[in-house]
Design an enzyme around this catalytic site. Structure first.
Site, PDB file in Angstrom:
ATOM      1  N   PRO A  10       0.792  -1.231   0.000  1.00  0.00           N
ATOM      2  CA  PRO A  10       0.000   0.000   0.000  1.00  0.00           C
ATOM      3  C   PRO A  10       0.826   1.284   0.000  1.00  0.00           C
ATOM      4  O   PRO A  10       1.859   1.368   0.670  1.00  0.00           O
ATOM      5  CB  PRO A  10      -0.821  -0.100   1.298  1.00  0.00           C
ATOM      6  CG  PRO A  10      -0.130  -1.112   2.128  1.00  0.00           C
ATOM      7  CD  PRO A  10       0.517  -2.065   1.170  1.00  0.00           C
ATOM      8  N   ASN A  11       0.330   2.222  -0.760  1.00  0.00           N
ATOM      9  CA  ASN A  11       0.868   3.582  -0.888  1.00  0.00           C
ATOM     10  C   ASN A  11       2.170   3.680  -1.679  1.00  0.00           C
ATOM     11  O   ASN A  11       2.638   4.774  -1.972  1.00  0.00           O
ATOM     12  CB  ASN A  11       1.044   4.239   0.504  1.00  0.00           C
ATOM     13  CG  ASN A  11      -0.269   4.299   1.259  1.00  0.00           C
ATOM     14  OD1 ASN A  11      -1.241   4.843   0.740  1.00  0.00           O
ATOM     15  ND2 ASN A  11      -0.332   3.721   2.447  1.00  0.00           N
ATOM     16  N   ARG A  18       4.902  10.867  -2.751  1.00  0.00           N
ATOM     17  CA  ARG A  18       4.570  10.646  -1.345  1.00  0.00           C
ATOM     18  C   ARG A  18       5.779  10.972  -0.456  1.00  0.00           C
ATOM     19  O   ARG A  18       6.861  10.402  -0.657  1.00  0.00           O
ATOM     20  CB  ARG A  18       4.246   9.156  -1.206  1.00  0.00           C
ATOM     21  CG  ARG A  18       4.160   8.646   0.186  1.00  0.00           C
ATOM     22  CD  ARG A  18       4.213   7.128   0.216  1.00  0.00           C
ATOM     23  NE  ARG A  18       3.899   6.674   1.553  1.00  0.00           N
ATOM     24  CZ  ARG A  18       4.184   5.488   2.021  1.00  0.00           C
ATOM     25  NH1 ARG A  18       4.793   4.603   1.265  1.00  0.00           N
ATOM     26  NH2 ARG A  18       3.872   5.160   3.249  1.00  0.00           N
ATOM     27  N   TYR A  23      10.930   9.164   1.090  1.00  0.00           N
ATOM     28  CA  TYR A  23      10.965   8.107   0.063  1.00  0.00           C
ATOM     29  C   TYR A  23      11.581   8.541  -1.268  1.00  0.00           C
ATOM     30  O   TYR A  23      11.656   7.739  -2.195  1.00  0.00           O
ATOM     31  CB  TYR A  23       9.538   7.587  -0.182  1.00  0.00           C
ATOM     32  CG  TYR A  23       8.907   6.975   1.049  1.00  0.00           C
ATOM     33  CD1 TYR A  23       9.405   5.790   1.588  1.00  0.00           C
ATOM     34  CD2 TYR A  23       7.830   7.587   1.695  1.00  0.00           C
ATOM     35  CE1 TYR A  23       8.846   5.225   2.731  1.00  0.00           C
ATOM     36  CE2 TYR A  23       7.250   7.035   2.830  1.00  0.00           C
ATOM     37  CZ  TYR A  23       7.767   5.855   3.341  1.00  0.00           C
ATOM     38  OH  TYR A  23       7.213   5.299   4.461  1.00  0.00           O
ATOM     39  N   ASN A  72       8.087  -5.430  -0.628  1.00  0.00           N
ATOM     40  CA  ASN A  72       7.928  -4.281   0.262  1.00  0.00           C
ATOM     41  C   ASN A  72       6.431  -4.206   0.576  1.00  0.00           C
ATOM     42  O   ASN A  72       5.641  -3.714  -0.237  1.00  0.00           O
ATOM     43  CB  ASN A  72       8.409  -2.989  -0.403  1.00  0.00           C
ATOM     44  CG  ASN A  72       8.359  -1.816   0.569  1.00  0.00           C
ATOM     45  OD1 ASN A  72       7.751  -1.906   1.644  1.00  0.00           O
ATOM     46  ND2 ASN A  72       8.985  -0.710   0.206  1.00  0.00           N
ATOM     47  N   ALA A  75       2.985  -0.665   5.071  1.00  0.00           N
ATOM     48  CA  ALA A  75       2.537  -0.713   6.469  1.00  0.00           C
ATOM     49  C   ALA A  75       1.970  -2.078   6.873  1.00  0.00           C
ATOM     50  O   ALA A  75       1.911  -2.386   8.069  1.00  0.00           O
ATOM     51  CB  ALA A  75       1.502   0.386   6.712  1.00  0.00           C
ATOM     52  N   GLU A  96      12.513  -9.329   2.307  1.00  0.00           N
ATOM     53  CA  GLU A  96      11.740  -8.156   2.735  1.00  0.00           C
ATOM     54  C   GLU A  96      12.592  -6.912   2.518  1.00  0.00           C
ATOM     55  O   GLU A  96      13.765  -6.911   2.894  1.00  0.00           O
ATOM     56  CB  GLU A  96      11.419  -8.311   4.225  1.00  0.00           C
ATOM     57  CG  GLU A  96      10.787  -7.091   4.853  1.00  0.00           C
ATOM     58  CD  GLU A  96      10.761  -7.167   6.381  1.00  0.00           C
ATOM     59  OE1 GLU A  96      11.633  -7.828   6.988  1.00  0.00           O
ATOM     60  OE2 GLU A  96       9.865  -6.547   6.960  1.00  0.00           O
ATOM     61  N   HIS A  98      12.658  -2.443   2.699  1.00  0.00           N
ATOM     62  CA  HIS A  98      12.056  -1.150   3.047  1.00  0.00           C
ATOM     63  C   HIS A  98      12.990  -0.045   2.579  1.00  0.00           C
ATOM     64  O   HIS A  98      14.197  -0.092   2.843  1.00  0.00           O
ATOM     65  CB  HIS A  98      11.824  -1.040   4.554  1.00  0.00           C
ATOM     66  CG  HIS A  98      10.866  -2.073   5.050  1.00  0.00           C
ATOM     67  ND1 HIS A  98       9.523  -2.020   4.768  1.00  0.00           N
ATOM     68  CD2 HIS A  98      11.075  -3.214   5.744  1.00  0.00           C
ATOM     69  CE1 HIS A  98       8.933  -3.076   5.291  1.00  0.00           C
ATOM     70  NE2 HIS A  98       9.850  -3.823   5.885  1.00  0.00           N
ATOM     71  N   ARG A 105      12.527   5.306  12.725  1.00  0.00           N
ATOM     72  CA  ARG A 105      11.234   5.986  12.660  1.00  0.00           C
ATOM     73  C   ARG A 105      10.351   5.607  13.854  1.00  0.00           C
ATOM     74  O   ARG A 105      10.857   5.159  14.880  1.00  0.00           O
ATOM     75  CB  ARG A 105      10.583   5.677  11.300  1.00  0.00           C
ATOM     76  CG  ARG A 105      11.477   6.139  10.127  1.00  0.00           C
ATOM     77  CD  ARG A 105      10.872   5.819   8.785  1.00  0.00           C
ATOM     78  NE  ARG A 105       9.621   6.566   8.583  1.00  0.00           N
ATOM     79  CZ  ARG A 105       8.736   6.284   7.632  1.00  0.00           C
ATOM     80  NH1 ARG A 105       8.972   5.283   6.799  1.00  0.00           N
ATOM     81  NH2 ARG A 105       7.631   6.986   7.520  1.00  0.00           N
TER      82      ARG A 105
HETATM   83  C1  DQA Z   1       8.094   1.247   4.017  1.00  0.00           C
HETATM   84  C2  DQA Z   1       8.129   1.478   5.526  1.00  0.00           C
HETATM   85  C3  DQA Z   1       6.764   1.236   6.125  1.00  0.00           C
HETATM   86  O1  DQA Z   1       6.803   1.465   7.529  1.00  0.00           O
HETATM   87  C4  DQA Z   1       5.749   2.190   5.519  1.00  0.00           C
HETATM   88  O2  DQA Z   1       4.476   1.932   6.030  1.00  0.00           O
HETATM   89  C5  DQA Z   1       5.769   2.161   4.031  1.00  0.00           C
HETATM   90  C6  DQA Z   1       7.036   2.087   3.339  1.00  0.00           C
HETATM   91  C7  DQA Z   1       9.456   1.583   3.353  1.00  0.00           C
HETATM   92  O3  DQA Z   1       9.665   1.144   2.228  1.00  0.00           O
HETATM   93  O4  DQA Z   1      10.278   2.296   3.934  1.00  0.00           O
HETATM   94  O5  DQA Z   1       4.721   2.256   3.394  1.00  0.00           O
HETATM   95  O6  DQA Z   1       7.833  -0.122   3.773  1.00  0.00           O
END
Ligand code: DQA
Length: 140
Positions: A10-11, A18, A23, A72, A75, A96, A98, A105
């Site tokens: 998501p996102n 964003r 990011y 990735n 959240a 995994e 990020h 954070r």
């Molecule tokens: C993320 C880190 C997560 O905590 C966050 O919710 C994201 C992006 C990252 O790539 O840094 O959506 O996965």
């Protein structure tokens, strides 16, 4: 040819727009073209969804046949036992990733429900985490 699946949760469709201070300013579609050009001998596929069930469906679809998955989960990393169960069920190795350093954070980002069922985790190195993830799968 080895097939590696990249999955964003998501996102992450909003990368580039964003929170650019966290990011960066590059869209994932733009970055993905570069990633593919770095691995000419690999079939790299990309899937993104904002929906937990769609991510699980994709893991089921590719998770028994591809060489590995770079995931990735956004959240959902911090909140989804359903995704963790899907990762446990499939046989392909999952890395995994990020983009941000989640450990720098908010506290809720320090816990990953997915890390214990992934082959490894790469965090905090910007978009380069995806390249490192692909390399990690190729080295397994
Ligand atoms: C993320 C880190 C997560 O905590 C966050 O919710 C994201 C992006 C990252 O790539 O840094 O959506 O996965």
């Amino acid at each position: 040819m080895k097939r590696i699946q990249v999955i964003n949760g998501p996102n992450l469709n909003l990368l580039g727009r964003r929170e650019p201070d966290v990011y960066g300013t590059r869209s994932f579609e733009d970055y993905f073209e570069e990633l593919k050009s770095r691995f000419p001998g690999v079939e790299l596929d990309y899937f993104q969804s904002n929906h937990e069930g769609a991510l699980i469906d994709k893991l089921h679809e590719v998770g028994f046949s591809c060489a590995g998955i770079v995931l990735n989960a956004g959240a959902y990393t911090h909140s989804s036992p359903a995704l963790a169960d899907a990762l446990k069920a499939i046989t392909a190795p999952v890395i995994e990733v990020h983009i941000s350093n989640v450990f720098k954070r908010e506290d809720f980002r320090h816990r990953s429900l997915l890390a214990p069922v992934c082959r490894g985790s790469i965090v905090g190195l910007g978009l380069d985490v995806y390249r490192l993830g692909v390399d990690a799968i190729l080295n397994i």
